[in-house]
Write an enzyme that holds these catalytic residues in place. Structure first.
Site, PDB file in Angstrom:
ATOM      1  NE  ARG A   2      -2.362   0.809   3.737  1.00 11.40           N
ATOM      2  CZ  ARG A   2      -2.055   1.691   4.709  1.00 11.40           C
ATOM      3  NH1 ARG A   2      -2.045   2.965   4.485  1.00 11.40           N
ATOM      4  NH2 ARG A   2      -1.741   1.241   5.894  1.00 11.40           N
ATOM      5  NE  ARG A   6      -0.575   8.895   1.457  1.00 10.69           N
ATOM      6  CZ  ARG A   6      -0.895   8.803   2.735  1.00 10.69           C
ATOM      7  NH1 ARG A   6      -0.460   7.798   3.444  1.00 10.69           N
ATOM      8  NH2 ARG A   6      -1.647   9.718   3.293  1.00 10.69           N
ATOM      9  NE  ARG A  15      -5.831  10.012  -3.674  1.00  7.62           N
ATOM     10  CZ  ARG A  15      -6.938  10.604  -3.231  1.00  7.62           C
ATOM     11  NH1 ARG A  15      -7.624  11.382  -4.018  1.00  7.62           N
ATOM     12  NH2 ARG A  15      -7.364  10.408  -1.998  1.00  7.62           N
ATOM     13  CG  ASP A  51      -8.602   1.229   0.547  1.00  7.61           C
ATOM     14  OD1 ASP A  51      -7.499   1.752   0.754  1.00  7.61           O
ATOM     15  OD2 ASP A  51      -9.317   0.783   1.468  1.00  7.61           O
ATOM     16  CE1 TYR A 126      -9.374   0.816   9.109  1.00  8.60           C
ATOM     17  CE2 TYR A 126      -9.080  -1.083   7.690  1.00  8.60           C
ATOM     18  CZ  TYR A 126      -8.556  -0.005   8.364  1.00  8.60           C
ATOM     19  OH  TYR A 126      -7.213   0.263   8.294  1.00  8.60           O
TER      20      TYR A 126
END
Ligand code: CP3
Length: 330
Positions: A2, A6, A15, A51, A126
């Site tokens: 992940r 970035r 993005r 995701d 989550y």
């Protein structure tokens, strides 16, 4: 891993602002974001830009990913009635954009594309906590307080993962990674009773596809043996367990993925290089090793350092597929 992209200025410039879910719903953009780190770093595989909460969001559970925070849920999962909010996923209808991204990438990439899903426990955490948690108190309270509801929730999330993973392979992904990022929060007996059967179900549900399957978690030193029994071909290891020790905790024949500490990318280059070599040394030429960071790339990481790590691993870490005599004797 992940957030590989970035740290890249080219990622930040395309993005856009807002939820990552909007970027994921745009196949051309998501395909380009997936390609960026592959181009820049010359890594040997690509991981789909998506995701782990995308399927739950797509069936209308009411989850978003807040920039700088992570997944947030408007009405967290609390009671049996909430199961109604988790209808089966139909990837062609609910997430056609993910499949389109996969198809574009299958055409454009010269390295394998890894599809992925969240493991039932990490996704459940989550949905129940409603936002990233350090203690998982609500999740553990539900698991122990209402095991029937817990297992019903986990069964639905396992099916969701299976359906999503299968659709990614159908459209051109050639390997799968299951992220149980926060499983390390559990004691082994709880993992074994409340989580392992459902993760095992996910691996069984994709076994017939014949693609390599990777099982990853963070802080899972005490769980590596149990995780390895869930059925994956590869087990991910974070930086807390040296690779040679991790190897003693999984059966022979299981490959390992890992495990440079992402924070060491901020040290002077010689330190980073030595830590990278240490991972390779501890692997000792074993053919079952995917070099990786122990967890995601931190956003402030200098892309130049990652370029050098990849180069070093390619120069010094290529193995010829044979095991050293000491290894084969053990
Ligand atoms: O490198 C990649 O971009 C691959 C695609 C990918 C993302 N999320 C994109 C993303 C993958 C494989 C994931 C999986 C994921 N998502 C996991 C499992 C892997 C892991 O790191 O353990 C987890 C736990 C999530 C949930 C999630 N999504 C978190 C905790 C965050 C971080 C919140 C933040 O901003 O710090 C996200 C957001 C997210 N997903 C980003 C990216 C690139 C952050 C940047 C952004 O919003 O653009």
């Amino acid at each position: 891993m992940r957030q590989a992209g970035r740290s890249l200025p080219e990622y930040r410039s395309i993005r856009g602002v807002g939820s990552i879910l909007e970027a994921i719903a745009d196949p051309e953009l998501s395909a380009e974001i997936t390609l960026q780190p592959v181009r820049r770093y010359g890594v040997d595989a690509a991981i789909l830009y998506s995701d782990i909460v995308v399927p739950a969001a797509a069936i209308g559970f009411g989850v978003d990913v807040a920039p700088g925070v992570g997944p947030v849920v408007e009405h967290p999962f609390e009671r049996t009635a909430d199961l109604q909010r988790l209808r089966p996923l139909e990837p062609e209808v609910d997430t056609p954009y993910v499949l389109e991204t996969v198809r574009i990438l299958a055409r454009e990439l010269t390295v394998p594309l890894i599809g992925f899903a969240g493991a039932p426990f990490t996704v459940a955490s989550y949905l129940i906590e409603g936002r990233p948690s350090r203690t998982y108190t609500r999740t553990k309270a539900l698991m122990h307080g209402d095991p029937t509801l817990w297992h019903a929730l986990m069964e639905r999330l396992a099916e969701m993962a299976i359906v999503s993973l299968r659709s990614q392979i159908d459209n051109g992904a050639v390997a799968l990674q299951i992220f149980d990022s926060w499983a390390g929060a559990l004691a082994p007996p709880d993992y074994e009773r409340f989580v392992l059967p459902h993760s095992r179900r996910v691996f069984e549900g994709v076994a017939d596809l014949g693609v390599p399957r990777i099982h990853f978690g963070v802080g899972t030193g005490e769980l590596l043996g149990l995780m390895a029994s869930a059925g994956a071909d590869v087990v991910g290891v974070d930086w807390r367990v040296p690779l040679d020790i991790a190897r003693t905790r999984v059966p022979a024949g299981i490959a390992l993925q890992g495990n440079l500490d992402p924070a060491l990318c901020f040290a002077p280059w010689e330190v980073t290089a030595e830590a990278t070599r240490d991972v390779l040394r501890r692997n000792a030429g074993h053919p079952g090793h995917i070099f990786n960071l122990g967890h995601g790339v931190m956003p402030e990481t200098d892309p130049g350092v990652l370029e050098r790590v990849v180069e070093l691993v390619h120069t010094e870490g290529r193995c010829d597929g044979t095991i050293s005599p000491e290894e084969s004797a053990s």
